[in-house]
Scaffold this active site. Structure first.
Site, PDB file in Angstrom:
ATOM      1  N   HIS A  87       4.106 -12.638  -3.981  1.00 40.91           N
ATOM      2  CA  HIS A  87       2.904 -13.466  -4.148  1.00 40.91           C
ATOM      3  C   HIS A  87       1.619 -12.657  -3.997  1.00 40.91           C
ATOM      4  CE1 HIS A  87       4.776 -17.755  -3.607  1.00 40.91           C
ATOM      5  NE2 HIS A  87       4.961 -17.255  -4.802  1.00 40.91           N
ATOM      6  N   THR A  88       1.757 -11.353  -3.772  1.00 39.47           N
ATOM      7  CA  THR A  88       0.581 -10.486  -3.864  1.00 39.47           C
ATOM      8  C   THR A  88       0.050 -10.505  -5.298  1.00 39.47           C
ATOM      9  OG1 THR A  88      -0.286  -8.294  -3.358  1.00 39.47           O
ATOM     10  CG2 THR A  88       1.861  -8.347  -4.394  1.00 39.47           C
ATOM     11  N   ASP A 145       0.242  -4.877  -3.985  1.00 40.05           N
ATOM     12  CA  ASP A 145       0.074  -4.121  -2.736  1.00 40.05           C
ATOM     13  C   ASP A 145       0.524  -5.019  -1.585  1.00 40.05           C
ATOM     14  OD1 ASP A 145      -1.958  -5.966  -2.472  1.00 40.05           O
ATOM     15  OD2 ASP A 145      -3.576  -4.538  -2.785  1.00 40.05           O
ATOM     16  N   ASP A 172       4.608 -20.125   2.273  1.00 37.06           N
ATOM     17  CA  ASP A 172       4.072 -18.829   2.727  1.00 37.06           C
ATOM     18  C   ASP A 172       3.993 -18.817   4.254  1.00 37.06           C
ATOM     19  OD1 ASP A 172       3.591 -17.782   0.088  1.00 37.06           O
ATOM     20  OD2 ASP A 172       1.845 -19.082  -0.053  1.00 37.06           O
ATOM     21  N   HIS A 208      12.526 -16.720 -11.704  1.00 35.90           N
ATOM     22  CA  HIS A 208      13.068 -18.049 -11.975  1.00 35.90           C
ATOM     23  C   HIS A 208      14.340 -17.988 -12.813  1.00 35.90           C
ATOM     24  CE1 HIS A 208       9.658 -20.935 -10.712  1.00 35.90           C
ATOM     25  NE2 HIS A 208       9.646 -19.845  -9.975  1.00 35.90           N
ATOM     26  N   ARG A 252       7.258 -13.857 -12.202  1.00 31.02           N
ATOM     27  CA  ARG A 252       7.734 -15.224 -11.936  1.00 31.02           C
ATOM     28  C   ARG A 252       8.856 -15.612 -12.902  1.00 31.02           C
ATOM     29  NH1 ARG A 252       4.870 -20.453 -13.701  1.00 31.02           N
ATOM     30  NH2 ARG A 252       6.166 -22.057 -12.737  1.00 31.02           N
ATOM     31  N   TRP A 269      -3.323 -15.721  -4.101  1.00 32.32           N
ATOM     32  CA  TRP A 269      -2.985 -15.437  -2.705  1.00 32.32           C
ATOM     33  C   TRP A 269      -3.816 -14.272  -2.149  1.00 32.32           C
ATOM     34  CZ3 TRP A 269       0.658 -17.193  -6.204  1.00 32.32           C
ATOM     35  CH2 TRP A 269       1.437 -18.277  -5.813  1.00 32.32           C
ATOM     36  N   THR A 270      -4.337 -13.462  -3.088  1.00 30.16           N
ATOM     37  CA  THR A 270      -5.103 -12.279  -2.661  1.00 30.16           C
ATOM     38  C   THR A 270      -6.339 -12.135  -3.555  1.00 30.16           C
ATOM     39  OG1 THR A 270      -4.120 -10.665  -4.173  1.00 30.16           O
ATOM     40  CG2 THR A 270      -2.893 -11.132  -2.141  1.00 30.16           C
TER      41      THR A 270
HETATM   42  C1  TBV Z   1       3.846 -18.445  -8.673  1.00 31.43           C
HETATM   43  C2  TBV Z   1       5.821 -21.068  -5.038  1.00 31.43           C
HETATM   44  C3  TBV Z   1       6.945 -14.622  -7.882  1.00 31.43           C
HETATM   45  N1  TBV Z   1       5.098 -19.467  -6.740  1.00 31.43           N
HETATM   46  C4  TBV Z   1       4.188 -19.494  -7.744  1.00 31.43           C
HETATM   47  C5  TBV Z   1       3.569 -20.764  -7.775  1.00 31.43           C
HETATM   48  C6  TBV Z   1       4.119 -21.499  -6.758  1.00 31.43           C
HETATM   49  C7  TBV Z   1       5.055 -20.674  -6.135  1.00 31.43           C
HETATM   50  C8  TBV Z   1       2.500 -21.180  -8.715  1.00 31.43           C
HETATM   51  C9  TBV Z   1       2.981 -21.531 -10.077  1.00 31.43           C
HETATM   52  C10 TBV Z   1       1.821 -21.870 -10.955  1.00 31.43           C
HETATM   53  O1  TBV Z   1       1.167 -22.882 -10.689  1.00 31.43           O
HETATM   54  O2  TBV Z   1       1.522 -21.120 -11.894  1.00 31.43           O
HETATM   55  C11 TBV Z   1       3.791 -22.904  -6.397  1.00 31.43           C
HETATM   56  N2  TBV Z   1       7.827 -20.159  -5.772  1.00 31.43           N
HETATM   57  C12 TBV Z   1       7.083 -20.793  -4.893  1.00 31.43           C
HETATM   58  C13 TBV Z   1       7.814 -21.128  -3.767  1.00 31.43           C
HETATM   59  C14 TBV Z   1       8.999 -20.653  -3.914  1.00 31.43           C
HETATM   60  C15 TBV Z   1       9.026 -20.050  -5.207  1.00 31.43           C
HETATM   61  C16 TBV Z   1       7.381 -21.823  -2.602  1.00 31.43           C
HETATM   62  C17 TBV Z   1       9.984 -20.743  -2.880  1.00 31.43           C
HETATM   63  C18 TBV Z   1      10.879 -19.821  -2.586  1.00 31.43           C
HETATM   64  N3  TBV Z   1       7.778 -16.016  -5.971  1.00 31.43           N
HETATM   65  C19 TBV Z   1       8.817 -15.936  -5.126  1.00 31.43           C
HETATM   66  C20 TBV Z   1       9.597 -14.803  -5.390  1.00 31.43           C
HETATM   67  C21 TBV Z   1       8.990 -14.161  -6.446  1.00 31.43           C
HETATM   68  C22 TBV Z   1       7.852 -14.954  -6.785  1.00 31.43           C
HETATM   69  C23 TBV Z   1      10.867 -14.386  -4.694  1.00 31.43           C
HETATM   70  C24 TBV Z   1       9.332 -12.921  -7.160  1.00 31.43           C
HETATM   71  C25 TBV Z   1      10.181 -12.008  -6.741  1.00 31.43           C
HETATM   72  N4  TBV Z   1       5.638 -16.763  -8.086  1.00 31.43           N
HETATM   73  C26 TBV Z   1       5.769 -15.437  -8.216  1.00 31.43           C
HETATM   74  C27 TBV Z   1       4.612 -14.888  -8.823  1.00 31.43           C
HETATM   75  C28 TBV Z   1       3.755 -15.968  -9.059  1.00 31.43           C
HETATM   76  C29 TBV Z   1       4.433 -17.125  -8.576  1.00 31.43           C
HETATM   77  C30 TBV Z   1       4.367 -13.441  -9.133  1.00 31.43           C
HETATM   78  O3  TBV Z   1       9.071 -16.896  -4.202  1.00 31.43           O
HETATM   79  C31 TBV Z   1       2.403 -15.965  -9.768  1.00 31.43           C
HETATM   80  C32 TBV Z   1       2.585 -16.347 -11.213  1.00 31.43           C
HETATM   81  C33 TBV Z   1       9.756 -16.257  -2.025  1.00 31.43           C
HETATM   82  C34 TBV Z   1       1.325 -16.413 -12.022  1.00 31.43           C
HETATM   83  O4  TBV Z   1       0.285 -15.894 -11.639  1.00 31.43           O
HETATM   84  O5  TBV Z   1       1.392 -16.991 -13.120  1.00 31.43           O
HETATM   85  C35 TBV Z   1       7.430 -15.982  -2.703  1.00 31.43           C
HETATM   86  C36 TBV Z   1       8.658 -16.811  -2.845  1.00 31.43           C
HETATM   87  O6  TBV Z   1       9.995 -19.553  -5.712  1.00 31.43           O
HETATM   88  C37 TBV Z   1       8.338 -18.160  -2.378  1.00 31.43           C
END
Ligand code: TBV
Length: 294
Positions: free
Chosen positions: A207-208, A231, A253, A84, A80, A223-224
């Protein structure tokens, strides 16, 4: 004569130890008491040494990251963090991108970045030991290594991102997406970076890993069922007709189901993990290099 030989030996020993010190400064502090690694030797060869040193530095960095992930399963938040940092990119103006501007105010204070200081703080000791790696490279390497460590694809990585300085105009707060909006919003955000619909679907598979936290985004849950395993289960879960009540589904999603082509890709990735890994890896490389000239 004997004196001359001795003093020559002493002088060359001093030169050698100065060279070792200089090389150590160049490659960063050594990890614990390991024998001289390949890159130290490589550094003594002048030509093509930069690439070799970097290869050595990469494996040393990955070793530190492995140790970190074994101790603290923080792989999801690293993914994440990197997302970001790079996801602020705007292809029209060439601003934003993986330049570690995320560690500066006001960017780190944007709502979308809530909680990400946790990830940066975990990486800081590694940055201290490897002063030659940029924050921007470290954040992206932490992410690709997290994905590999969690069983995902081995995403190609290269060094060369430069850190933003305080003089860089801060990226506006609206560059990252909202979790409660659907496909048009996702398109606005991802097209601005230069991605297409297929890449949006592949990247959503990130989000896996991980979960939402009430005190960060306000959402709650993973999410999983195995959020530290990379995976295709994210796609398996969102294609289930009856959502698993224990798992999270954001509007964003489910937005992937708004478009028939995207929906077909979701179904493909749910059925074929190799296809997901291949497409994810390519899209991730692009994401991690937005706007960077190597
Ligand atoms: C966490 C939603 C990688 N993503 C995450 C959260 C939320 C979103 C929870 C944050 C928290 O409360 O800790 C609400 N993030 C979004 C949404 C977008 C976004 C809707 C819109 C585009 N996500 C992501 C991409 C990637 C991630 C392209 C990496 C390549 N995000 C991600 C991970 C985690 C979140 C691995 O956006 C878990 C973090 C396309 C943790 O466990 O601390 C999937 C997509 O950017 C939406």
């Amino acid at each position: 004569m004997a004196f001359m030989v001795a003093s020559t030996l002493v002088r060359s020993a001093v030169r050698a130890s100065a060279a070792v010190t200089a090389r150590r400064a160049f490659v960063g502090a050594r990890v614990a008491a390991r024998p001289a690694a390949a890159h130290i030797v490589a550094a003594t060869r002048s030509s093509s040494s930069v690439a070799s040193v970097r290869m050595g530095m990469e494996s040393d960095l990955r070793e530190r990251l492995t140790a970190l992930y074994n101790e603290t399963p923080c792989m999801p938040i690293m993914v994440r963090l990197a997302w970001h940092d790079s996801g602020t990119y705007d292809k029209e103006s060439g601003t934003g991108g993986p330049i570690a501007s995320i560690r500066m105010k006001p960017e780190i204070e944007h709502d979308a970045n809530a909680g990400l200081t946790v990830a940066m703080d975990l990486l800081e000791p590694i940055k201290k030991d490897f002063p030659d790696v940029s924050y921007a490279d470290l954040y992206q390497l932490a992410s690709v290594h997290a994905i590999k460590f969690s069983g995902g694809p081995d995403i190609p990585f290269r060094f060369g991102r430069q850190d933003a300085t305080e003089k860089v105009v801060p990226t506006p707060a609206d560059r990252l997406p909202d979790a409660d909006k659907r496909m048009p919003h996702l398109r606005d955000i991802f097209y601005r970076m230069g991605f297409n619909d297929a890449e949006i679907v592949a990247l959503s598979g990130a989000h896996t890993l991980g979960r939402a936290h009430k005190d960060r985004s306000g959402f709650d849950g993973p999410w999983t069922h195995v959020p530290i395993k990379f995976d295709n289960s994210y796609f398996v879960e969102i294609t289930k007709e009856n959502p698993d009540p224990a798992l999270l589904r954001l509007e964003s999603d489910m937005a992937l189901m708004d478009d028939p082509d995207c929906q077909a890709l979701v179904a493909k990735y749910a059925a074929d993990q190799d296809a997901f890994f291949e497409d994810y890896s390519k899209a991730h490389v692009k994401l991690s290099e937005l706007g960077v000239s190597f």
